[in-house]
Design a protein around this motif. Structure first.
Motif, short mmCIF file in Angstrom:
data_model
loop_
_atom_site.label_atom_id
_atom_site.label_comp_id
_atom_site.label_asym_id
_atom_site.label_seq_id
_atom_site.Cartn_x
_atom_site.Cartn_y
_atom_site.Cartn_z
N SER A 13 45.28 34.32 48.52
CA SER A 13 44.56 34.68 49.22
C SER A 13 42.79 34.66 47.88
CB SER A 13 43.47 35.14 50.61
OG SER A 13 42.33 35.03 50.74
N ALA A 14 42.11 34.15 47.91
CA ALA A 14 40.74 33.79 47.42
C ALA A 14 39.16 34.52 47.55
CB ALA A 14 40.53 32.61 46.21
N THR A 15 38.92 34.95 48.98
CA THR A 15 38.34 34.84 49.32
C THR A 15 37.71 36.48 49.12
OG1 THR A 15 39.08 36.82 51.18
CG2 THR A 15 39.61 34.21 51.84
N GLY A 16 38.04 36.65 48.86
CA GLY A 16 36.96 38.32 47.67
C GLY A 16 36.42 39.11 49.01
N ARG A 17 36.80 39.57 50.51
CA ARG A 17 36.78 40.49 51.73
C ARG A 17 37.94 40.44 51.62
NH1 ARG A 17 34.83 35.01 53.49
NH2 ARG A 17 36.94 34.86 55.22
N LEU A 18 38.27 41.73 52.18
CA LEU A 18 38.83 42.61 53.25
C LEU A 18 39.53 41.76 54.17
CD1 LEU A 18 37.98 46.26 52.47
CD2 LEU A 18 39.97 45.00 51.75
N GLU A 19 40.73 41.28 53.75
CA GLU A 19 41.50 40.66 55.11
C GLU A 19 42.08 41.43 55.97
OE1 GLU A 19 42.90 37.01 53.73
OE2 GLU A 19 41.65 36.75 52.18
N THR A 54 48.50 40.95 46.23
CA THR A 54 47.45 40.03 46.47
C THR A 54 47.29 39.37 45.48
OG1 THR A 54 45.61 40.25 48.46
CG2 THR A 54 45.50 42.18 46.34
N SER A 55 45.93 38.17 45.66
CA SER A 55 45.15 38.40 44.41
C SER A 55 43.69 38.38 45.05
CB SER A 55 45.62 36.47 44.34
OG SER A 55 45.27 35.97 44.95
N ASN A 56 43.41 38.79 46.05
CA ASN A 56 42.42 39.13 46.82
C ASN A 56 41.68 39.88 46.29
OD1 ASN A 56 40.25 39.32 48.22
ND2 ASN A 56 41.00 38.45 50.13
N GLU A 57 40.34 39.12 45.28
CA GLU A 57 39.54 40.76 44.65
C GLU A 57 38.88 42.03 45.16
OE1 GLU A 57 39.04 41.12 40.98
OE2 GLU A 57 39.98 39.39 40.66
N ALA A 58 39.27 41.64 46.78
CA ALA A 58 37.76 42.76 47.73
C ALA A 58 39.30 43.29 47.60
CB ALA A 58 38.27 42.54 48.55
N PHE A 59 40.34 43.53 47.05
CA PHE A 59 41.78 44.33 46.73
C PHE A 59 41.82 44.75 45.62
CE2 PHE A 59 42.39 42.78 50.87
CZ PHE A 59 42.55 43.49 52.30
N ARG A 60 41.24 44.76 44.56
CA ARG A 60 41.39 44.99 43.34
C ARG A 60 41.44 46.30 42.92
NH1 ARG A 60 43.07 42.87 38.70
NH2 ARG A 60 41.74 41.12 38.86
N ASN A 61 40.85 47.54 43.67
CA ASN A 61 40.74 48.57 43.62
C ASN A 61 41.44 49.50 44.37
OD1 ASN A 61 39.14 48.51 41.19
ND2 ASN A 61 37.43 48.20 41.92
N ILE A 62 41.89 48.78 45.82
CA ILE A 62 42.64 49.30 46.64
C ILE A 62 43.81 49.44 45.90
CG2 ILE A 62 42.90 49.69 49.31
CD1 ILE A 62 40.18 48.15 49.42
N VAL A 63 44.89 48.11 46.41
CA VAL A 63 46.35 48.38 45.35
C VAL A 63 46.32 49.13 44.06
CG1 VAL A 63 47.12 46.50 47.27
CG2 VAL A 63 46.27 45.58 44.26
#
Length: 156
Positions: A73-79, A94-103
């Motif tokens: 997803s590309a939402t940029g929100r924590l899903e 994931t490719s979701n930027e919101a998770f970049r610093n989490i995973v």
């Protein structure tokens, strides 16, 4: 993701993709039809399935059957879906930027099918760990949520 699994098939990777969820809009239905057609054309029926929408009370059961959760997803929100998978201890890609610093960095990908396929192969060789579950329990538990809502309500 479907194209990545076509690449994985060609490389002899024996993984299966279960595409959980159902279309909501007419554009979603068109997209789902295109995905299913791609699966047919490329002979991926034994590797990719579309069970449709799952009742909310059955989600955890489905997650516990999986080894990995893939979210491009590309939402940029924590899903919520990703957080639920993390809470179940799944390996996340994931490719979701919101998770970049989490995973962990190696659990993050772009959406290029060849790159996704490489990440899936690499991550399929590692055991699940408690990092994701610990993060969800610490930052997204009910007590934290209630405190956050209370803070919002109490602000003038």
């Amino acid at each position: 993701m479907v194209e990545a699994f076509s690449i994985l098939k060609d490389k002899g990777f024996d993984g299966k993709l279960i595409y959980v969820g159902g279309p909501i809009t007419s554009a979603d239905r068109i997209y789902e039809h295109a995905l299913k057609e791609y699966v047919q054309v490329h002979g991926l029926q034994d590797r990719i399935s579309f069970p449709g929408a799952i009742a909310p009370e059955k989600i955890v059961e489905w997650l516990h059957r999986a080894d990995m959760f893939i979210n491009l997803s590309a939402t940029g929100r924590l899903e919520k879906a990703v957080l639920e998978a993390m809470g179940c201890g799944l390996v996340i890609l994931t490719s979701n930027e919101a998770f970049r610093n989490i995973v962990p960095p190696d659990h993050f990908t772009d959406t290029v099918p060849g790159n996704v396929a490489k990440k899936i192969m690499a991550l399929s060789k590692i055991p699940a760990d408690s990092h994701g579950r610990d993060y969800v329990m610490q930052h997204h538990n009910l007590v934290t949520l209630i405190a956050h809502i209370t803070d919002i309500i109490q602000k003038p």
